[in-house]
Design an enzyme around this catalytic site. Structure first.
Site, PDB file in Angstrom:
ATOM      1  N   SER A 239       0.898  -0.895  -0.656  1.00 17.59           N
ATOM      2  CA  SER A 239       0.399   0.085   0.171  1.00 17.59           C
ATOM      3  C   SER A 239       0.863   0.992   0.250  1.00 17.59           C
ATOM      4  CB  SER A 239      -1.044   0.270   0.917  1.00 17.59           C
ATOM      5  OG  SER A 239      -0.199   0.204   1.990  1.00 17.59           O
ATOM      6  N   ASP A 240       0.223   2.389  -0.552  1.00 21.02           N
ATOM      7  CA  ASP A 240       1.108   3.777  -0.394  1.00 21.02           C
ATOM      8  C   ASP A 240       0.116   3.769   0.954  1.00 21.02           C
ATOM      9  OD1 ASP A 240       2.681   6.241  -0.964  1.00 21.02           O
ATOM     10  OD2 ASP A 240       1.033   6.550  -2.895  1.00 21.02           O
ATOM     11  N   TRP A 241       1.647   4.809   1.588  1.00 24.52           N
ATOM     12  CA  TRP A 241       1.728   4.620   2.950  1.00 24.52           C
ATOM     13  C   TRP A 241      -0.210   5.834   3.279  1.00 24.52           C
ATOM     14  CZ3 TRP A 241       5.287   2.793   1.721  1.00 24.52           C
ATOM     15  CH2 TRP A 241       6.274   2.221   2.367  1.00 24.52           C
ATOM     16  N   SER A 243      -2.679   4.516   2.932  1.00 22.76           N
ATOM     17  CA  SER A 243      -3.996   4.838   1.693  1.00 22.76           C
ATOM     18  C   SER A 243      -5.103   4.183   1.454  1.00 22.76           C
ATOM     19  CB  SER A 243      -3.203   4.009   0.529  1.00 22.76           C
ATOM     20  OG  SER A 243      -2.881   2.751  -0.138  1.00 22.76           O
TER      21      SER A 243
END
Length: 710
Positions: A239-241, A243
């Site tokens: 995951s993007d941070w 998200s």
């Protein structure tokens, strides 16, 4: 037909099958030894940029760092940004940059690079334009896949991002992109599919936005149907941070590792205990993580990185080479360039970026270099400080005109004016789209250029930015125009080499420079125009542009001839070879980027007017002729049929146009694809050894990635 990987394994030595432990057998053995707590520990962060070690089973965690164009951790080599790499149109240099980046990540003790970014620059006002690979899916795919391969030629892991359609920063956490499956599979999907299938990317990072109402981190169509079932991605999604909103939806959709929050750590044990998330779902996610660690060498032996690789002399030289190749000459009226070191007595060096080394826009991609060379420093090294009259003149973006008078005076008493401006991190950044939401060069920059032209007509303008800036209001007063994007720590030296003719400019625009905001697609989250912006949009609407995609001048001239298409009538699935002769008709050696564009005649489905489907950079000496060749395969002909849910090639007449830019196509020809039975067309795209770094006497297996092109 689905276009996908299959993975097969074979042994290096003559062994019976019973003696070979396959990849999946080994992963099953490890999984069977793990408790549920240990499995969940593999799936979430343990610290800002790492996951946890399992000391009992000797499974190391990942140590990650941002870095689409260098390591964002302390000091490191700052290579050209993504859009600058695309401006090189040179996959060999892009690959070598990837290798250098991989070595620097390992030299700093990192397993995983959070890059490259594969986003398309649909609109130049996107605050993250600098990280993109430009506006064109094919150019972007070729460049970023080369970087991906380069990174993973070292023990480092590449993380391709942001999956998918990350094209606006304002409201990026809640933007809901409306996109057809064809857009996701074809236009915006091409960059990711190529990096997965050709580049063998080990990790994919999701975007923050929603697509058709579903968060990218929680979107099963995106993470399972497209990424895994169609494209065959066998590794893990991170995951993007921060998200992820919903733990159950994210893990079930195929987001394997969560970073930037504690939702997986807090919620997964309870969800599994209540059977809301099955053990099979957890096992599948952990298997993908372990598969990545195995093929990256983390479960066996992985060589230590060498700290001496960080900003090594070799990497500094590579950075300079890349910067030189990324700089684009757009206008050279009256052959004002190159400048003569000997005949110039005074240069008026003016502008907000003249004495500043602009490295990047703002955000997580920013790399802090050990050193950086500003234009002023580079020019001083070339001709000495006594020949330079420096005045800042104006800010990047303010209404302050107090420096105009001094700039005008310097210009009036100089042989030539060099204005250096553009954007900086205050104007474009992760989390912030272009200040003012205009494509134009901001503040008083164009006004100052016009004032300087009143006292000195010899004006050369150099612009640094990620998102390209329009100069419609000053272009008639500019005799020499150079676009440098953000070319890295050697920017000033590379610029001086171009200005004074020690290096022949050869960069080409990876984006279109528009005339005005009103000629761009509506800037919202509905991207169902099927075009993706840039020249494809301008072609469809018959809009004029300031400078076309692919544009870039040289200090020499080239002549194109002898376009050959073989065969001119091809069976379905058969490759078609296109060749053209390029002659250097000037007086100095130069690099030309030959561009091949494909059009579909009388297509039954909506297609762009033309699409880049091949390019090659070639060095040609004066009077020399070189033959440049590209091959059109199914990959270049595919469109995604939403009715049958398959990639298809439409039979019929295809046109190939070859030239120097998307609006300067000098030769055209046609070929025909005949209808026929669709047959499997299997091709090995990657071979990896397990373990990748064997110790003496250790048995090894090979894993082959087989792509079905049929």
């Amino acid at each position: 037909m689905k276009n996908y990987f299959i993975i097969v394994s074979c042994a290096l030595f003559q062994l019976s099958y019973s003696q070979i432990q396959t990849v999946e057998d080994r992963l099953t053995s490890i999984l069977n030894q793990m408790t549920m707590d240990e499995k969940i520990l593999q799936l979430h962060q343990e610290g800002s940029f790492n996951t946890a070690d399992n000391t009992r089973l000797k499974i190391p965690g990942f140590i990650m760092s941002d870095g689409p164009h260098g390591v964002r951790d302390g000091l490191a080599t700052s290579f050209p940004v993504g859009i600058g790499m695309a401006a090189m149109w040179d996959v060999d240099v892009a690959y070598r940059i990837g290798v250098a980046m991989g070595k620097e990540f390992r030299g700093k003790g990192k397993h995983q690079a959070l890059g490259p970014a594969l986003d398309l620059d649909r609109d130049p006002r996107n605050g993250r334009s600098a990280e993109t690979g430009g506006e064109d899916p094919y150019l972007n795919a070729q460049t970023t896949t080369a970087v991906t391969k380069g990174i993973q030629s070292t023990p480092a892991i590449a993380t391709i991002k942001h999956f998918n359609v990350n094209h606006r920063e304002n409201g990026r956490f809640t933007n809901n992109v409306i996109a057809s499956k064809r857009m996701l599979m074809e236009t915006n999907g091409l960059t990711f599919r190529t990096a997965v299938q050709e580049g063998g990317a080990f990790s994919v990072m999701n975007a923050y936005n929603l697509i058709n109402g579903e968060k990218c981190a929680e979107n099963p169509i995106l993470l399972t149907t497209i990424l895994r079932e169609y494209w065959g991605f066998p590794f893990y999604v991170v995951s993007d941070w921060g998200s992820i909103w919903d733990t159950k939806k994210a893990i079930s959709a195929g987001c394997d590792i969560e970073m930037g929050s504690d939702l997986y750590r807090v919620n997964l044990p309870t969800l599994v205990a209540n059977n809301q998330v099955t053990e099979a779902t957890i096992n599948q996610a952990v298997r993908r993580v372990l598969r990545t660690k195995l093929l990256a060498g983390m479960l066996d032996y992985q060589p230590e990185g060498d700290p001496a690789d960080v900003n090594s002399i070799a990497h500094q030289q590579l950075c300079l080479e890349a910067a030189r190749k990324s700089i684009v000459l757009l206008k050279n009226q009256d052959s004002i360039l190159p400048l003569s070191k000997n005949s110039i007595s005074k240069i008026a060096l003016i502008g907000p970026s003249a004495a500043v080394a602009q490295i990047d826009g703002g955000g997580s991609a920013y790399v802090t270099p050990f050193y950086s060379i500003s234009p002023k420093q580079g020019i001083e090294t070339k001709i000495g400080s006594s020949k330079i009259s420096f005045v800042k003149g104006c800010d990047i973006n303010s209404d302050d005109t107090s420096g105009f008078a001094a700039a005008r005076l310097a210009a009036s008493s100089s042989d030539v004016v060099l204005f250096v401006g553009g954007l900086d991190p205050s104007q474009e950044s992760e989390g912030m789209d272009r200040v003012g939401s205009s494509i134009n060069l901001p503040g008083k920059q164009q006004e100052l250029i016009n004032i300087l032209a009143q006292v000195n007509s010899k004006i050369i303008v150099v612009l640094y930015s990620g998102g390209i800036c329009g100069v419609y209001n000053s272009i008639n007063n500019i005799k020499g125009l150079i676009y440098a994007f953000y070319p890295g720590q050697e920017a000033g030296n590379a610029l001086a080499d171009i200005l004074f003719g020690d290096v022949n400019p050869s960069g080409k625009l990876p984006v279109t420079m528009p005339l005005a905001n009103g000629l761009l697609p509506t800037w919202n989250d509905n991207i169902n125009d099927g075009l993706g912006g840039g020249y494809r949009w301008a072609d469809a609407k018959k809009f004029p542009v300031q400078f076309a995609f692919g544009k870039g001048l040289s200090y020499t001239t080239f002549e194109y001839s002898n376009l050959v298409i073989n065969p001119q009538s091809a069976a379905f699935g058969s490759p078609v070879t296109i060749s053209v002769d390029v002659k250097n008709t000037g007086a100095r050696t130069g690099d030309e980027v030959v561009q091949f564009y494909l059009s579909h005649t009388n297509s039954s489905v909506a297609m762009p007017v033309k699409e880049l489907k091949g390019f090659k950079r070639v060095t040609v000496a004066p009077g020399e002729t070189k033959t440049v060749t590209t091959t059109i395969t199914n990959d270049e002909l595919y469109y995604f049929n939403e009715t049958s849910n398959t990639y298809q090639v439409e039979p019929g007449v295809k046109t190939i146009a070859v030239g120097t830019a998307s609006d300067s196509l000098l030769l055209t020809g046609t070929f025909t694809i005949n209808a026929g039975e669709k047959k499997p067309d299997l091709r090995i795209t990657n071979i990896k050894m397990i373990p990748p770094y064997p110790l003496k006497g250790q048995k090894v297996n090979f894993v082959a990635y087989v792509k079905n092109q049929g």
